[in-house]
Design a protein around this motif. Structure first.
Motif, PDB file in Angstrom:
ATOM      1  N   UNK A 111       0.840  -1.201  -0.041  1.00 41.94           N
ATOM      2  CA  UNK A 111      -0.280  -0.001   0.041  1.00 41.94           C
ATOM      3  C   UNK A 111       0.762   1.256   0.138  1.00 41.94           C
ATOM      4  N   UNK A 112       1.722   1.206   0.724  1.00 36.92           N
ATOM      5  CA  UNK A 112       2.752   2.390   0.862  1.00 36.92           C
ATOM      6  C   UNK A 112       3.779   2.699  -0.440  1.00 36.92           C
ATOM      7  N   UNK A 124      -7.861   5.494  -0.690  1.00 36.85           N
ATOM      8  CA  UNK A 124      -7.867   5.807  -2.250  1.00 36.85           C
ATOM      9  C   UNK A 124      -6.705   4.803  -2.869  1.00 36.85           C
ATOM     10  N   UNK A 125      -5.522   4.828  -2.023  1.00 37.42           N
ATOM     11  CA  UNK A 125      -4.256   3.934  -2.461  1.00 37.42           C
ATOM     12  C   UNK A 125      -4.770   2.522  -2.332  1.00 37.42           C
ATOM     13  N   UNK A 126      -5.561   2.076  -1.382  1.00 33.53           N
ATOM     14  CA  UNK A 126      -5.992   0.781  -1.254  1.00 33.53           C
ATOM     15  C   UNK A 126      -7.155   0.365  -2.479  1.00 33.53           C
ATOM     16  N   UNK A 128       8.985   6.031  -0.909  1.00 34.44           N
ATOM     17  CA  UNK A 128       8.594   5.101   0.573  1.00 34.44           C
ATOM     18  C   UNK A 128       8.908   5.568   1.726  1.00 34.44           C
ATOM     19  N   UNK A 129      10.226   5.804   1.786  1.00 35.83           N
ATOM     20  CA  UNK A 129      10.663   6.492   2.979  1.00 35.83           C
ATOM     21  C   UNK A 129      10.276   7.647   3.619  1.00 35.83           C
ATOM     22  N   UNK A 148       3.442   5.520  -2.882  1.00 38.78           N
ATOM     23  CA  UNK A 148       4.589   6.356  -3.427  1.00 38.78           C
ATOM     24  C   UNK A 148       4.553   6.525  -4.920  1.00 38.78           C
ATOM     25  N   UNK A 149       4.114   5.468  -5.522  1.00 39.02           N
ATOM     26  CA  UNK A 149       4.232   5.691  -6.844  1.00 39.02           C
ATOM     27  C   UNK A 149       3.146   6.770  -7.348  1.00 39.02           C
TER      28      UNK A 149
END
Length: 106
Positions: free
Chosen positions: A30-31, A100-102, A42-43, A35-36
């Motif tokens: 998910x993270x 939203x990302x999920x 990601x960090x 990030x994309x």
């Protein structure tokens, strides 16, 4: 993408580490997907979520509670409510972004 996580939820409790492995992998995916989407690393997303936003929400809610418990004045109560509202809005934004990302996970 959600199939291993759902399978782990429905599996017997005999191996609870399997659920946490799937949950951890889902959160990493998910993270990474977030990030994309955002173009942030990601960090950096980890730092924003767990070092800045999480403690900030905790601090806002704790300050709000302390003000409500220590001062009976109406002005202090207004400030406490504003702090609590700010914390809840911040948490809601994080939840909506992660939802939203999920939803858009490949």
């Amino acid at each position: 993408m959600l199939t291993p996580l759902l399978a782990a939820i429905n599996s017997p409790i005999a191996n609870p580490s399997g659920f946490f492995d799937h949950l951890c992998n889902f959160c990493i995916d998910l993270l990474t997907h977030l990030s994309h989407i955002t173009g942030l690393s990601y960090g950096l997303i980890n730092i924003l979520l767990f070092i800045i936003i999480g403690p900030l929400c905790t601090l806002l809610l704790a300050t709000s509670t302390i003000i409500l418990l220590s001062s009976p004045s109406s002005r202090a109560r207004l400030i406490a409510r504003l702090l609590a509202i700010a914390a809840f809005i911040l948490m809601l934004l994080v939840i909506l972004i992660l939802a939203y990302a999920a939803i858009t996970l490949p």
